[in-house]
Design an enzyme around this catalytic site. Structure first.
Site, PDB file in Angstrom:
ATOM      1  N   PRO A  36      53.228  54.965 -27.049  1.00 35.61           N
ATOM      2  CG  PRO A  36      53.741  55.969 -25.025  1.00 35.61           C
ATOM      3  CD  PRO A  36      54.114  54.805 -25.892  1.00 35.61           C
ATOM      4  CD  GLU A  37      49.876  57.211 -32.272  1.00 36.80           C
ATOM      5  OE1 GLU A  37      49.335  58.229 -32.757  1.00 36.80           O
ATOM      6  OE2 GLU A  37      49.837  56.092 -32.818  1.00 36.80           O
TER       7      GLU A  37
END
Length: 326
Positions: A36-37
């Site tokens: 996930p960013e």
């Protein structure tokens, strides 16, 4: 009660998908691209805040000794009875400052997700169950590794099938000096990320601009998806050497990066998991991707006529238009 309902209605609108389990849109992408960013992590933080900020952890269940690394000693005991004073984010970490003077650090890893549930007095919101309030605690699942029982009736469950997530307890006063956080560059949405910083960071840098922007020492929290998108908007090829880009073009990246991330946060992050919302619609921000995951598809720039290409840089997929990005 109406105020709480409005809070969660706002979450359901702006933080659409708080389940951050990811998959690749292209089977050829490697594992490093599934993390996930920043927008996904910020979305999770915002979703957790109404359930946790200002609330007391009545009990914590730690169901295994480790995830990516061992849990801190007596973790459950140290969390019990503590008030969550503040939930914040640094790069891709969620940080919960506690009344004990410690900070709980959370990293979601590749498959980590958090579910908030509870009774009707709380009107909790399920992360990943879009637009639905969960009034009853769901049955425990196999990979529920850590569970926080809050005094307000909420329950926050950290589920991580692949166990690449992590948790630790840090001294709040010196948390920024922790080895995981001390090496991080400025936040891309913060005041320390500006034209002069990026221009100086790129000076004489021989690596491709894509690699430079993924360097967490230069700017923290950026990941593959949003770097691809930002470079497209800036018209800069991911292959171009960072030190060879003119100062005005480097400076133009700062507001573009801010815009790309802000749009993604408002859209609720961009988990690439094949997850359907309550109304059956798929996803949200990924439908706005200009280049990421669109290999072979037409470039969206009017009258361009070219197609999006995919190359591999340092083991990661880069998507770009060779006509629009130079």
């Amino acid at each position: 009660m109406h105020r709480v309902s409005r809070i969660f209605q706002k979450i359901s609108e702006n933080a659409l998908k708080l389940n951050v389990v990811s998959r690749t849109v292209d089977a050829r992408m490697n594992e490093s691209e599934r993390m996930p960013e920043l927008p996904e992590v910020e979305t999770v933080r915002r979703g957790l805040a109404p359930a946790m900020e200002g609330q007391v952890i009545e009990r914590a269940d730690v169901n295994r000794p480790d995830l990516r690394w061992p849990f801190p000693e007596r973790m459950a005991e140290r969390l019990c009875g503590q008030t969550v004073l503040r939930l914040r984010r640094r790069s891709k970490y969620v940080l919960a400052d506690l009344s004990s003077g410690e900070t709980l650090l959370i990293h979601l890893g590749m498959s980590g997700r958090m579910l908030v549930s509870g009774d009707t007095s709380f009107q909790e919101f399920a992360l990943g169950k879009i637009g639905q309030f969960v009034h009853d605690h769901p049955p425990a699942e196999k990979h529920d590794h850590v569970v926080f029982h809050m005094e307000n009736g909420a329950r926050i469950t950290f589920n991580d099938p692949r166990r690449f997530g992590a948790m630790d307890l840090l001294d709040t006063a010196t948390a920024d000096q922790n080895k995981l956080l001390a090496v991080l560059g400025p936040e891309p949405l913060g005041n320390d990320f500006h034209d002069s910083h990026l221009i100086k960071a790129f000076e004489n840098k021989n690596s491709p601009v894509k690699s430079a922007l993924l360097d967490q020492r230069i700017v923290s929290g950026l990941g593959n998806i949003y770097v691809c998108e930002a470079l497209f908007r800036a018209g800069i090829s991911p292959k171009r050497k960072a030190g060879k880009i003119s100062k005005p073009r480097v400076a133009s990246l700062v507001p573009i990066i801010r815009d790309v991330l802000s749009e993604a946060i408002e859209a609720g992050g961009s988990s690439l998991k094949d997850f359907k919302q309550a109304d059956g619609e798929l996803g949200y921000f990924q439908h706005s991707f200009d280049v990421y995951g669109r290999e072979g598809e037409p470039c969206r720039t009017p009258e361009c006529g070219d197609t999006i290409e995919r190359i591999v840089q340092s083991g990661r997929s880069s998507f770009y238009c060779k006509q629009c990005q130079t």
